[in-house]
Design an enzyme around this catalytic site. Sequence first.
Site, PDB file in Angstrom:
ATOM      1  N   ARG A 163       0.839  -1.222   0.000  1.00  0.00           N
ATOM      2  CA  ARG A 163       0.000   0.000   0.000  1.00  0.00           C
ATOM      3  C   ARG A 163       0.869   1.265   0.000  1.00  0.00           C
ATOM      4  O   ARG A 163       0.507   2.277   0.588  1.00  0.00           O
ATOM      5  CB  ARG A 163      -0.939   0.028   1.210  1.00  0.00           C
ATOM      6  CG  ARG A 163      -1.927  -1.099   1.288  1.00  0.00           C
ATOM      7  CD  ARG A 163      -2.929  -1.060   0.145  1.00  0.00           C
ATOM      8  NE  ARG A 163      -3.993  -2.019   0.384  1.00  0.00           N
ATOM      9  CZ  ARG A 163      -3.886  -3.330   0.126  1.00  0.00           C
ATOM     10  NH1 ARG A 163      -2.783  -3.818  -0.423  1.00  0.00           N
ATOM     11  NH2 ARG A 163      -4.893  -4.141   0.376  1.00  0.00           N
ATOM     12  N   SER A 238      -9.971  -0.851   4.080  1.00  0.00           N
ATOM     13  CA  SER A 238      -9.168  -1.057   5.292  1.00  0.00           C
ATOM     14  C   SER A 238      -8.649   0.284   5.784  1.00  0.00           C
ATOM     15  O   SER A 238      -8.020   1.016   5.025  1.00  0.00           O
ATOM     16  CB  SER A 238      -7.962  -1.943   4.990  1.00  0.00           C
ATOM     17  OG  SER A 238      -8.380  -3.178   4.496  1.00  0.00           O
ATOM     18  N   GLU A 334      -3.798   3.193   6.865  1.00  0.00           N
ATOM     19  CA  GLU A 334      -3.613   3.023   5.428  1.00  0.00           C
ATOM     20  C   GLU A 334      -4.199   4.231   4.691  1.00  0.00           C
ATOM     21  O   GLU A 334      -3.705   4.662   3.663  1.00  0.00           O
ATOM     22  CB  GLU A 334      -4.333   1.745   4.978  1.00  0.00           C
ATOM     23  CG  GLU A 334      -3.983   1.346   3.571  1.00  0.00           C
ATOM     24  CD  GLU A 334      -5.025   0.490   2.933  1.00  0.00           C
ATOM     25  OE1 GLU A 334      -5.746   1.007   2.066  1.00  0.00           O
ATOM     26  OE2 GLU A 334      -5.115  -0.698   3.289  1.00  0.00           O
TER      27      GLU A 334
HETATM   28  N1  EPU Z   1     -10.074 -11.243  10.481  1.00  0.00           N
HETATM   29  C1  EPU Z   1     -10.698 -11.335  11.713  1.00  0.00           C
HETATM   30  N2  EPU Z   1     -11.644 -10.404  12.026  1.00  0.00           N
HETATM   31  C2  EPU Z   1     -11.987  -9.400  11.183  1.00  0.00           C
HETATM   32  C3  EPU Z   1     -11.344  -9.307   9.934  1.00  0.00           C
HETATM   33  C4  EPU Z   1     -10.376 -10.245   9.592  1.00  0.00           C
HETATM   34  O1  EPU Z   1     -10.413 -12.228  12.498  1.00  0.00           O
HETATM   35  O2  EPU Z   1     -12.850  -8.606  11.549  1.00  0.00           O
HETATM   36  C5  EPU Z   1      -9.100 -12.276  10.088  1.00  0.00           C
HETATM   37  C6  EPU Z   1      -9.735 -13.188   9.040  1.00  0.00           C
HETATM   38  O3  EPU Z   1     -10.431 -14.227   9.611  1.00  0.00           O
HETATM   39  C7  EPU Z   1      -8.527 -13.682   8.297  1.00  0.00           C
HETATM   40  C8  EPU Z   1      -7.555 -12.514   8.384  1.00  0.00           C
HETATM   41  O4  EPU Z   1      -7.998 -11.689   9.465  1.00  0.00           O
HETATM   42  O5  EPU Z   1      -7.970 -14.787   8.954  1.00  0.00           O
HETATM   43  C9  EPU Z   1      -7.438 -11.727   7.094  1.00  0.00           C
HETATM   44  O6  EPU Z   1      -8.705 -11.173   6.754  1.00  0.00           O
HETATM   45  P1  EPU Z   1      -9.108 -10.776   5.241  1.00  0.00           P
HETATM   46  O7  EPU Z   1      -8.842 -11.900   4.321  1.00  0.00           O
HETATM   47  O8  EPU Z   1     -10.472 -10.198   5.291  1.00  0.00           O
HETATM   48  O9  EPU Z   1      -8.044  -9.698   4.805  1.00  0.00           O
HETATM   49  P2  EPU Z   1      -7.347  -8.501   5.560  1.00  0.00           P
HETATM   50  O10 EPU Z   1      -5.928  -8.838   5.810  1.00  0.00           O
HETATM   51  O11 EPU Z   1      -8.158  -8.075   6.737  1.00  0.00           O
HETATM   52  C10 EPU Z   1      -6.466  -7.403   3.359  1.00  0.00           C
HETATM   53  C11 EPU Z   1      -6.499  -6.066   2.683  1.00  0.00           C
HETATM   54  C12 EPU Z   1      -7.844  -5.834   2.007  1.00  0.00           C
HETATM   55  C13 EPU Z   1      -8.061  -6.937   0.994  1.00  0.00           C
HETATM   56  C14 EPU Z   1      -8.018  -8.280   1.726  1.00  0.00           C
HETATM   57  C15 EPU Z   1      -8.139  -9.456   0.792  1.00  0.00           C
HETATM   58  C16 EPU Z   1      -5.010  -4.679   3.993  1.00  0.00           C
HETATM   59  C17 EPU Z   1      -4.870  -3.545   4.941  1.00  0.00           C
HETATM   60  N3  EPU Z   1      -6.241  -5.025   3.652  1.00  0.00           N
HETATM   61  O12 EPU Z   1      -7.419  -7.359   4.426  1.00  0.00           O
HETATM   62  O13 EPU Z   1      -7.742  -4.619   1.278  1.00  0.00           O
HETATM   63  O14 EPU Z   1      -9.309  -6.782   0.345  1.00  0.00           O
HETATM   64  O15 EPU Z   1      -6.747  -8.412   2.423  1.00  0.00           O
HETATM   65  O16 EPU Z   1      -6.973  -9.577   0.057  1.00  0.00           O
HETATM   66  O17 EPU Z   1      -3.995  -5.225   3.555  1.00  0.00           O
HETATM   67  C18 EPU Z   1      -8.102  -2.297   1.449  1.00  0.00           C
HETATM   68  O18 EPU Z   1      -6.882  -2.154   1.345  1.00  0.00           O
HETATM   69  O19 EPU Z   1      -8.876  -1.296   1.539  1.00  0.00           O
HETATM   70  C19 EPU Z   1      -8.675  -3.624   1.478  1.00  0.00           C
HETATM   71  C20 EPU Z   1      -9.962  -3.847   1.673  1.00  0.00           C
END
Ligand code: EPU
Length: 338
Positions: A163, A238, A334
């Site tokens: 990012r 995010s 972010e």
């Molecule tokens: N999780 C939780 N609780 C929550 C949210 C997530 O326990 O409320 C856990 C999930 O169970 C999972 C892990 O965290 O084990 C990762 O969650 P998720 O796959 O939803 O992805 P993320 O790491 O929270 C990132 C990006 C998103 C992108 C997703 C999918 C960042 C800051 N965010 O989120 O990007 O869509 O991966 O690739 O890296 C954005 O940048 O605006 C964005 C939405």
Amino acid sequence: MEILENVSLKSFNTFGIDVKAAFFCEIQSIEDLEELKNTDFYTKEKLILGGGSNILLTKDFDGLVIHANLKGIKKEETTATGQIVSAMAGENWHDFVLWTLKENLGGIENLSFIPGNCGTASMQNIGAYGVEIKDTFYKLEAYNLETGAIKIFSKKDCQFGYRESIFKKEEKGNFLITKLYLELKSEGNHELKTSYGAISEEIGNLGKETNIHSVSEAVINIRKRKLPNPKEIGNSGSFFKNPVISGSKLDLVKKEFPEIVNYPLNGNQFKIAAGWLIEKAGWKGYRKGNAGVHKNQALVLVNYGDALGADIEKLSKEIRESIFRTFDIELETEVNII
Ligand code: EPU
């Protein structure tokens, strides 16, 4: 080209924050920019707004807001494995993804349904489901706001990171990205990435064969389930980055929280799921007034109505402090806070 005064920015940011710009100008061409540069307004402090999907506006902006609305999508050049395609900065990112799918070009299907425009997408190096824009990035053109010259930035010049890009660091505020070029793959050369998250499972549920079209459909479905639609509930995706910590730090945290969600990186570093930390600390679904933490994805802060940018910022500080107290881990935002 028209310069407006005292304009509400509510419909120009996906958080839906109602602040005012002292001066506001929509740019549809480089010629518009040249014209604007020759006015007295140009000497004011400037803020470039694209899709407004990665910004939290906390106060009225006393200077000149330039809304980059250059349009055009094109096939530029055929390569051995596909096409170089271009999109002007003001093209909506998801519409561009849909166009590439219609052309049967692969590479950005995992980035379906991300809010925002093509210009700012590269500034942020948007990413989702194991793919980042840098993976297909070819080059971009940007207007130097001081000299008026167009500069070409190669992938290396952009210094992409998680990012991150040079446009959020050394060159912050110096350029207006005008045109983005990606190198995509034609049929037969598609490289599908389905191992991240629930993509394969979702394609299975759709009962479809795995190709760029079903990957896109799966990603759209998953995003719709987890992430609030900014048209319905104001948000900026995010709000925080997933923090990276050392192996020894992770071992310490694991003593109290053995189930902490983490992904190993190179060099004994680990990326921690910030959404998990925020949920574990009890914030998921929290709401105070019109500012809140989304009920399905704790990494997303939301504006339920007429929250002030300052309300969202205050909530984000409380969350950061709480995560630091509970896990001794620092969260970084972010979203750009203005
Ligand atoms: N999780 C939780 N609780 C929550 C949210 C997530 O326990 O409320 C856990 C999930 O169970 C999972 C892990 O965290 O084990 C990762 O969650 P998720 O796959 O939803 O992805 P993320 O790491 O929270 C990132 C990006 C998103 C992108 C997703 C999918 C960042 C800051 N965010 O989120 O990007 O869509 O991966 O690739 O890296 C954005 O940048 O605006 C964005 C939405």
